[in-house]
Design a protein around this motif. Structure first.
Motif, PDB file in Angstrom:
ATOM      1  N   TYR A 260       0.835  -1.209   0.000  1.00 12.45           N
ATOM      2  CA  TYR A 260       0.000   0.000   0.000  1.00 12.45           C
ATOM      3  C   TYR A 260       0.865   1.253   0.000  1.00 12.45           C
ATOM      4  O   TYR A 260       0.615   2.199  -0.754  1.00 12.45           O
ATOM      5  N   HIS A 264       0.686   3.729  -3.132  1.00 17.37           N
ATOM      6  CA  HIS A 264       0.097   5.035  -2.836  1.00 17.37           C
ATOM      7  C   HIS A 264       1.036   6.146  -3.279  1.00 17.37           C
ATOM      8  O   HIS A 264       0.616   7.115  -3.923  1.00 17.37           O
ATOM      9  N   ASP A 302      -5.061   7.009  -2.825  1.00 17.42           N
ATOM     10  CA  ASP A 302      -5.595   5.785  -2.232  1.00 17.42           C
ATOM     11  C   ASP A 302      -6.374   4.977  -3.263  1.00 17.42           C
ATOM     12  O   ASP A 302      -6.235   3.750  -3.357  1.00 17.42           O
ATOM     13  N   ALA A 329      -5.443   1.859   4.879  1.00 15.33           N
ATOM     14  CA  ALA A 329      -5.791   3.225   4.480  1.00 15.33           C
ATOM     15  C   ALA A 329      -6.572   3.921   5.590  1.00 15.33           C
ATOM     16  O   ALA A 329      -6.338   5.099   5.896  1.00 15.33           O
ATOM     17  N   ARG A 350     -10.457   7.659   3.850  1.00 10.06           N
ATOM     18  CA  ARG A 350      -9.303   6.964   3.271  1.00 10.06           C
ATOM     19  C   ARG A 350      -9.670   5.513   2.936  1.00 10.06           C
ATOM     20  O   ARG A 350      -9.349   5.006   1.859  1.00 10.06           O
ATOM     21  N   THR A 354     -10.140   3.519  -1.023  1.00  4.43           N
ATOM     22  CA  THR A 354      -9.563   2.261  -1.501  1.00  4.43           C
ATOM     23  C   THR A 354     -10.656   1.285  -1.919  1.00  4.43           C
ATOM     24  O   THR A 354     -10.484   0.522  -2.873  1.00  4.43           O
TER      25      THR A 354
END
Length: 428
Positions: A260, A264, A302, A329, A350, A354
């Protein structure tokens, strides 16, 4: 130099004011050493730990009216990363915490990698991620796959350098710490207080931190930089600190956390490309600076990250792995909703971003979506969620409506009609 980030940051202002308010042990604000190269400092300090740092400071004071007004929006919001980082400094004195931020110690490992180290093939081969290099293979692998995916889908092919930031670099006084201090504070030193004196004070302070040079506060950050003229090699980069990996691992998300973090930050490089395109297209350019708020950029990153990780031609993550991505996230969201410049999105927002990105990757026509189209679809989604009160319920319906929304061109009348229908349906 454009810099986009994963977590927001606060520095000596809050630290010193709150320590003064406490009056514990006669703590007073030290005279700050403003960096000689302020532009260099600005590139690093407007980054990821804003909310987490603020949580640390708030825990050290009696919530004066001024601070309460700054943070009143946090009463219905809780940031997991902020709570975790606050626990890491439970045994750090107010005096040391004040000096830590006054001296910008949390920027030094990043400044060393960005502005002191020369880029060579040998230095690239020596890069490692995690305190003991335990995430190096995973980071390198996902970086290569992400780069290949976006190159084949959208023609975005950047020579991005991936860097690890390590508190242990500050233990090397002569070759690493002092050269970094000279870059940041060179014009501030005098015969009465030399760079050598400063290095000694910094190393003594770090020695008092739990874990010393491995303390996560030294490197709890991750960000992307575009091509720059004032770096040694001028190349774009992604830099991730050991402290961020430690946070992910401590909350049980060490498996998918590195993927991630890297994707990101890679998404921010995609934004650099989109922004460059927008600057040549009047319609996009006229959208104005409001389109580039920190919150919008972070939620877009995200979404792009999850889109890649869920895509059959990208990360190919399972449902359980994607669930962990949503949780990661969520964990880095902040609660500074009153600060448009610093706010990067609440935990709920957030996680929701995702979910949306993954749902688009799993939609019927995902194979035909390029980067520009994905950005347009994000814009539509962002307008829908902005100010939406029941965000959790909204996000739970992503899987049910993703195919419907994504099957129509974004700018068509049908798509707009469908958007209205979905909003009405979700608000019923």
């Amino acid at each position: 130099m454009k810099v986009y980030f994963l977590f927001p940051i606060l520095y000596y202002f809050y630290v010193s004011e709150l320590c003064i308010a406490n009056g514990q042990g006669g703590t007073r604000r030290l005279r700050p050493m403003y960096p000689h190269g302020q532009s260099v400092m600005d590139k690093i300090t407007n980054t990821e730990i804003f909310s987490a740092s603020m949580a640390i400071m708030i825990s050290r004071e009696d919530r004066t009216n001024d601070v309460a007004n700054l943070t009143k929006s946090a009463t219905t919001c809780s940031s997991p990363s902020g709570k975790w980082l606050r626990r890491q400094v439970d045994n750090v004195s107010n005096a040391d915490l004040t000096k830590f931020f006054d001296w910008h110690i949390h920027t030094l490992p990043f400044a060393y990698k960005l502005f002191v180290v020369r880029r060579t093939d040998e230095s690239a081969d020596m890069e490692y991620f995690g305190l003991d290099g335990e995430f190096t293979r995973e980071i390198s692998s996902v970086h290569e796959r992400s780069r290949d995916f976006w190159s084949s889908h959208s023609g975005v092919d950047d020579d991005i350098r991936i860097l690890g930031a390590h508190g242990s670099d500050l233990a090397d006084r002569e070759d690493k710490l002092i050269p970094t201090l000279e870059v940041l504070f060179g014009g501030s030193y005098t015969e009465d207080y030399t760079v050598s004196d400063h290095a000694t004070d910094i190393q003594e302070l770090i020695s008092r931190l739990p874990g010393g040079y491995d303390h996560p506060l030294l490197t709890f950050n991750a960000f992307a930089t575009d091509r720059v003229d004032d770096r040694r090699d001028g190349s774009p980069s992604i830099i991730i600190g050991d402290g961020y990996f430690e946070f992910q691992r401590s909350v049980g998300l060490g498996s998918e956390g590195p993927e991630y973090a890297l994707t990101h930050e890679h998404a921010h490089h995609l934004q650099f490309s989109l922004l460059a395109t927008a600057n040549t297209e009047p319609e996009e350019k006229n959208r104005g600076s409001s389109d580039q708020t920190a919150r919008r950029q972070e939620l877009m990153a995200d979404a792009f990250s999850a889109y890649f990780l869920a895509h059959d031609s990208g990360g190919k993550m399972t449902a359980q792995e994607l669930s962990n991505i949503h949780e990661i996230a969520f964990s880095v969201g902040d609660c500074e909703t009153n600060n448009d410049d610093r706010h990067h999105g609440t935990p709920q927002e957030r996680g929701c971003a995702t979910r949306w990105g993954a749902s688009i990757a799993n939609s019927r026509n995902a194979a035909s979506i390029d980067l520009v189209e994905l950005k347009h679809r994000f814009d539509v989604w962002y307008e829908r969620i902005d100010g939406f009160e029941d965000l959790e319920n909204f996000c739970q319906h992503h899987d049910a409506v993703a195919d419907v929304i994504s099957s129509a061109p974004v700018n068509s009348l049908v798509a707009h009609s469908m958007k209205i229908f979905v909003i009405i349906w979700m608000c019923r």
